[in-house]
Design a protein around this motif. Structure first.
Motif, PDB file in Angstrom:
ATOM      1  N   VAL A 284      66.186  27.682   0.012  1.00 62.00           N
ATOM      2  CA  VAL A 284      66.585  26.638   0.946  1.00 62.00           C
ATOM      3  C   VAL A 284      66.310  27.124   2.364  1.00 62.00           C
ATOM      4  N   ASP A 285      65.692  26.304   3.166  1.00 59.45           N
ATOM      5  CA  ASP A 285      65.347  26.681   4.534  1.00 59.45           C
ATOM      6  C   ASP A 285      66.600  26.870   5.392  1.00 59.45           C
ATOM      7  N   ASN A 286      66.513  27.821   6.305  1.00 62.23           N
ATOM      8  CA  ASN A 286      67.525  28.019   7.352  1.00 62.23           C
ATOM      9  C   ASN A 286      68.915  28.343   6.804  1.00 62.23           C
TER      10      ASN A 286
ATOM     11  N   ARG B 143      71.076  31.671   5.471  1.00 57.71           N
ATOM     12  CA  ARG B 143      71.181  33.115   5.273  1.00 57.71           C
ATOM     13  C   ARG B 143      72.614  33.425   4.880  1.00 57.71           C
TER      14      ARG B 143
ATOM     15  N   SER C 232      69.161  34.942   0.540  1.00 54.74           N
ATOM     16  CA  SER C 232      68.864  33.528   0.725  1.00 54.74           C
ATOM     17  C   SER C 232      69.455  32.724  -0.424  1.00 54.74           C
TER      18      SER C 232
END
Length: 505
Positions: A207-209, A211, A465
């Motif tokens: 999944v983007d963005n 952390r 992630s």
């Protein structure tokens, strides 16, 4: 059912018995219920041994505060297995109803115990711990079948495949001895081949963005709930959450996750602790933590209701949302009112340090967390219930499990808990993010593969992630129908063969 022949001396040597009744004239007669009593007794002893071997580690919880709870250890270590053993006793008796001397008894055995395992997972609030289906739920390839049939489907397959070699000792011909084991071996190979096909060779996309930082404090249970340790515990959480991870990354995480019941106080009523959390969080990041919470008392009440909860806190120290636990642990998080009264009258108390225990939430809800896809939240024990972890409505894209297995020390208990939670990821096709006080903390992808993990009894953090969810699994679409259809077909076949007494081979 009138055509079913209940007993024949040639049936199943294992179930032969010598129980007799006497008629009014003193003559001995064989009771038509004797074989079922014998089967149930055999099932009870088998179940008692199985549950003692699999649940002995519960005794560790009674030694955390030994001066108050050591007396109750026999009830947990031997009493609970003795009660749970009535489920396989019923399963054995049900199998005996359809028992045949040929290889079809394998189907009767798998049917009877699958029904009893389903009942164990649902009756009296349910306790599906160490379900027999987990025999196929440990190998990465074999466990993929859970995406089709779920835990109880694995139960049926495990029992049928595992019991098939029994006919090697009773078959009268070479064909009779080897056909059922051959079918079972072929089925096992087929399940493994499906797993090889389903699990991709590359890592799951992320999944983007997002952390994640998962914090595992490894606090002993006797210190965790001691109010005198509140400041030390908060310092430990803050220090550990702020230090570099194992990979040396110091970038601010978007989401920090702490385990279940992280504090020996009510976080939402402690402005100082919320302010400390605000200093930990960077701009746009949030903390997701287990924390007991209390509603405002109603008129006439001295205290409000307590809930075992997950709370979401932003960088300003504001609580953005919460999930309250639905499925509480009997005798661990709550005790029926009349028993609680008796316990207190005897000068004893229950395990949880909450007046009257926790209250369950009325319904399961999907947790909304900034920066994350919709979350299916589970607290501790809730993760062991297949098919029950998702709320009604749109499908979430993530399973979150916070837990505190410190009660059980370095025993098989935490490993068993982790294995059951991991199987939920495969059943639902969703990634699992797990924060455990003493371990095992991990991020698991939708295929049951570990993205990163911390072992049991280790202090540390995971920086990782979030894997992307897979499409809806067949189990999620047809779970209840597939199990019902399988057992119904099995029942029809068993009844038909039992009435006709047609040999298999």
């Amino acid at each position: 059912m009138s055509g079913i022949r209940f007993w024949d001396p040639s049936d199943a040597p294992l179930f032969k018995q010598r129980v007799v009744d006497r008629d009014p004239k003193g003559r001995t007669t064989r009771s038509r219920w004797a074989p079922f009593k014998s089967a149930a007794l055999l099932g009870w002893f088998w179940g008692f041994g199985y549950f003692v071997a699999g649940l002995w580690w519960l005794g560790a919880a009674f030694l955390v505060e030994a001066d108050q709870f050591a007396w109750a250890m026999p009830f947990g270590v031997l009493g609970l297995p003795a009660l749970l053993a009535f489920f396989p006793a019923f399963g054995f008796a049900l199998a005996r109803l359809f028992w045949l001397p040929d290889a079809w008894r394998i189907l009767a055995f798998a049917f009877g115990l699958t029904v009893s395992e389903w009942l164990r997972g649902h009756l009296f609030t349910g306790f599906p711990w160490n379900n027999l289906g987990l025999a196929l739920g440990q190998n990465l390839w074999l466990m993929q079948t859970a995406s089709l049939v779920g835990l109880y489907g694995l139960t049926f397959l495990s029992l049928a495949i595992g019991a098939a070699p029994a006919v090697l000792l009773t078959g009268k011909t070479m064909r009779a001895r080897w056909t059922a084991p051959g079918i079972a071996a072929g089925l096992l190979v087929g399940l493994a081949a499906f797993g090889v096909w389903r699990v991709p060779s590359e890592a799951s996309p992320i999944v983007d963005n997002v952390r994640l930082r998962i914090m595992q404090p490894n606090l002993p249970q006797d210190a965790k709930f001691n109010p005198r340790n509140r400041d030390a515990i908060m310092r430990r959480y803050l220090t550990l959450s702020a230090r570099p991870g194992r990979d040396g990354i110091t970038a601010t995480p978007t989401h920090i996750i702490w385990p279940e019941s992280a504090f020996p106080f009510l976080l939402h009523r402690d402005a100082g602790s919320l302010a400390q959390i605000a200093t930990l969080l960077g701009p746009g990041s949030v903390l997701i933590t287990g924390a007991a919470r209390m509603d405002a008392p109603l008129p006439g009440e001295a205290v409000g209701k307590f809930y075992n909860a997950i709370q979401v806190i932003d960088e300003k120290g504001t609580i953005l949302g919460a999930y309250d636990k639905v499925h509480l642990v009997p005798f661990g998080e709550y005790v029926p009112k009349f028993l609680d009264t008796l316990i207190r009258a005897a000068g004893l108390r229950q395990f949880v340090h909450i007046p009257g225990g926790f209250e369950p939430s009325e319904k399961r809800t999907t947790l909304s967390i900034p920066g994350l896809p919709p979350v299916a939240a589970t607290i501790c024990y809730e993760a062991i219930f297949p098919g029950e972890i998702l709320a009604e409505g749109p499908r979430p894209d993530l399973i979150l499990n916070v837990t505190n297995d410190a009660w059980f020390g370095q025993t098989p208990g935490p490993y068993q808990h982790f294995a059951q939670a991991r199987l939920r990821a495969i059943e639902e096709g969703l990634p699992l993010v797990r924060a455990a006080n003493t371990g095992i903390s991990a991020v698991i992808d939708p295929f049951g593969r570990s993205v990163d993990a911390l072992p049991l009894a280790v202090e540390g953090v995971i920086d990782t992630s979030l894997p992307v969810a897979e499409p809806v699994t067949l189990y999620r679409k047809w779970s209840r129908f597939s199990l019902t259809a399988t057992l119904a077909i099995c029942l029809i076949i068993l009844i038909a063969r039992r009435r006709r007494q047609i040999p298999l081979l």
